[in-house]
Enzyme design. Sequence first.
Site, PDB file in Angstrom:
ATOM      1  N   ASP A  73       5.303  24.895   4.749  1.00 19.84           N
ATOM      2  CA  ASP A  73       4.013  24.187   4.685  1.00 19.84           C
ATOM      3  C   ASP A  73       3.884  23.123   5.771  1.00 19.84           C
ATOM      4  OD1 ASP A  73       5.684  22.220   3.731  1.00 19.84           O
ATOM      5  OD2 ASP A  73       4.811  22.141   1.719  1.00 19.84           O
ATOM      6  N   ASN A 129       2.297 -14.061  -6.030  1.00 22.13           N
ATOM      7  CA  ASN A 129       2.082 -12.620  -6.162  1.00 22.13           C
ATOM      8  C   ASN A 129       2.799 -11.924  -5.001  1.00 22.13           C
ATOM      9  OD1 ASN A 129      -0.922 -10.659  -6.831  1.00 22.13           O
ATOM     10  ND2 ASN A 129       1.070  -9.978  -6.209  1.00 22.13           N
ATOM     11  N   ARG A 176      -2.385 -17.329  -6.715  1.00 18.17           N
ATOM     12  CA  ARG A 176      -2.017 -16.291  -7.677  1.00 18.17           C
ATOM     13  C   ARG A 176      -0.500 -16.191  -7.834  1.00 18.17           C
ATOM     14  NH1 ARG A 176      -4.364 -10.680  -5.938  1.00 18.17           N
ATOM     15  NH2 ARG A 176      -6.102 -12.035  -5.377  1.00 18.17           N
ATOM     16  N   ARG A 230      -4.516  -8.808 -11.480  1.00 21.68           N
ATOM     17  CA  ARG A 230      -3.561  -8.658 -10.372  1.00 21.68           C
ATOM     18  C   ARG A 230      -2.408  -9.657 -10.510  1.00 21.68           C
ATOM     19  NH1 ARG A 230      -6.419  -5.355  -6.843  1.00 21.68           N
ATOM     20  NH2 ARG A 230      -8.580  -5.140  -7.520  1.00 21.68           N
ATOM     21  N   GLY A 250       0.453  -8.490 -12.754  1.00 18.90           N
ATOM     22  CA  GLY A 250       1.311  -7.415 -12.275  1.00 18.90           C
ATOM     23  C   GLY A 250       0.840  -6.052 -12.714  1.00 18.90           C
ATOM     24  N   ASP A 259      -1.840  -4.223 -12.380  1.00 21.06           N
ATOM     25  CA  ASP A 259      -3.100  -3.897 -11.741  1.00 21.06           C
ATOM     26  C   ASP A 259      -3.101  -2.405 -11.346  1.00 21.06           C
ATOM     27  OD1 ASP A 259      -0.991  -4.792 -10.051  1.00 21.06           O
ATOM     28  OD2 ASP A 259      -2.357  -5.111  -8.392  1.00 21.06           O
ATOM     29  N   GLU A 289       6.945   5.089  -6.204  1.00 24.75           N
ATOM     30  CA  GLU A 289       6.618   3.849  -6.910  1.00 24.75           C
ATOM     31  C   GLU A 289       6.501   4.053  -8.413  1.00 24.75           C
ATOM     32  OE1 GLU A 289       2.882   0.646  -6.715  1.00 24.75           O
ATOM     33  OE2 GLU A 289       2.597   2.741  -6.143  1.00 24.75           O
TER      34      GLU A 289
END
Length: 622
Positions: free
Chosen positions: A21, A239, A248, A360, A363, A365, A560
């Site tokens: 592919d 964040n 944040r 957000r 965490g 989000d 992830e």
Amino acid sequence: MIFSLNIDHILQKLLQQEDTDGDKKITIEDKGSKAFEIVSVTGEKYMVKGTYHLSNLLQELVISKNKGNTIAKIPLTKIVEPPVQRTSRMIRDYYWESLTRKMDETGIKRLISDTKNKTLTATTLRIYVPFHDTLAFHYYKNLETKLPIKTCKLPETITPEYVQSINNKPGILSLKLTSENGKIQGVPFVVPGGRFNEMYGWDSYFESIGLLIDGREDLAKAMADNFQYEIEHYGKILNANRSYYLTRTQPPFYTSLIQEVFNITKDKDWLKSHLETAIHEYETVWMVQGKRLTANKLNRYFAEGIGIPPEVEEGHYDAILKPFANKQPCTVEDYIRKYQNNEIDNPFLDTYFLHDRTVRESGHDTSYRIEGNCADFNLVELNALLYKYETDFAHVIKTQFNDNFKTAVGKTYTFEYWNEKAKQRQTLSNQYLWNASKGMYFDYDTKTQQQSHYIAATTFIPMWAEMASKEQAQQLLEKALPLLLEKGGIAGSTEESRGEISDERPQRQWDYPNGWAPHQMMIWKGLLNYGYHQEAQQLIYRWLYMITKNVVDYNGTIPEKYDVVEATHKVFAEYGNVGTDFEYITQEGFGWMNASYQYGLSLLDEAYIPKLNSLTYPEDLF
């Protein structure tokens, strides 16, 4: 046996035959013969068979080529290496190093080309430096003669209004630098991977669990040192160290990190310094009434800020903004410009974006559990995390400081002080968050003064913090576990709670059917805290099985997040799946996913390892 292979010749021939592919990977979706004969430069031959072994060969060739070699000397043991051992070895020996960054000259060069560097010119990186960090300011100023960067000093007091004013001038925030013998170096940190090329809050804690298992306490300690720097200079654990995150924070894991580092280093002076900083964070970030402390004395997330979060992709909020733009009438783009410049007053949008930023900060989000009302919620997981802060403070002060901890500003704390705080939170959590009839913890809406009915993986977090009673833990096991258990582990929520999905109501990545590393890791520890060994073994095995099978079938892919219902990395939700876009070999895996694999292996009974290597279905074992 070691094969000496002509890299370019073998690589070209291997891809031509097996990568049908053309994605420069060898996966189960390729239609090649799945059998490839390697011939060494000295004439030895070996037939490599199967997707997994072929992809191992591809990876080993590329590893050698990346070192500048033209001839690769590849042991047969690496081609036929069992998948569990290989995955763990690659994480330990390659991925952590690839994910490590510094905010000194070498690291800045890498950041200049980062996709988030949306500055006025494509090659200029703004570096924002705290008002009192003269070392960093002069260091980056000097670097301006060598690199396309602009050094910007932050004001002494950072307000939401100031942060809004620089949203069209985004940049990276400096982290800790050290100076030794006249040489300035950045204190290292580990990034999640992919497009996430900065230091994140809760990712850093979970990554550190894996780092400590792999003997990299130097990196785990450095992450804590950067947390301390952020609290001292930016007022909170961020964040992430980007300018638009200045208002944040993220889920609080600082006390867990410093204890786990101290358990290895035994550096009491270091512990004392960080304990004082953690207490300061607790009191100034979390316990300020009207901000992250609510009237009922439990906590919420509350991301201060003004206007539209600037980090989202273009068009993300068009569906929300279009009706308001139509009333003007004007284009959505014009409406955004006027709203951002405070030319339009819109209380509805002010509230909407407060909740959006707060999601957000949490965490999570994004998730339908907290969409549209996050700043009104006492979240189960946040109050469990702060309970752990309080019990951690009590434990460390009692065991390491003779039950008398005095800070630099003259405040004294004892075990009893923090123990009482924890008891109060536990009582309030039982009152507002625990639902005895359903046998689960639920988020509490301070506005409607009612519990949410949304069943999520976060209901187990009080077990991780040891805030739940034995009876409550038993109820969670009996009531919540069957609802959230899937083929690959624990789902972010139940399908029923998430509700029907449509074009108007698309999937959210922290909901069913997806599962995430931090949830799994905390739930495993929570089960073990209450003596549920076999239940923990089952969850660990399911998660590791899913990761290992995807590694075997998809050229070493460690992403992830996963769809735990189908036990696949093919996730169909917003933002895609970081860690799946690579050629030949993943260089990084993904930060907390790597950590979950190492942590899971450290907890899994040895008898299950051969089963994992042979990819025995979880259903055949449990």
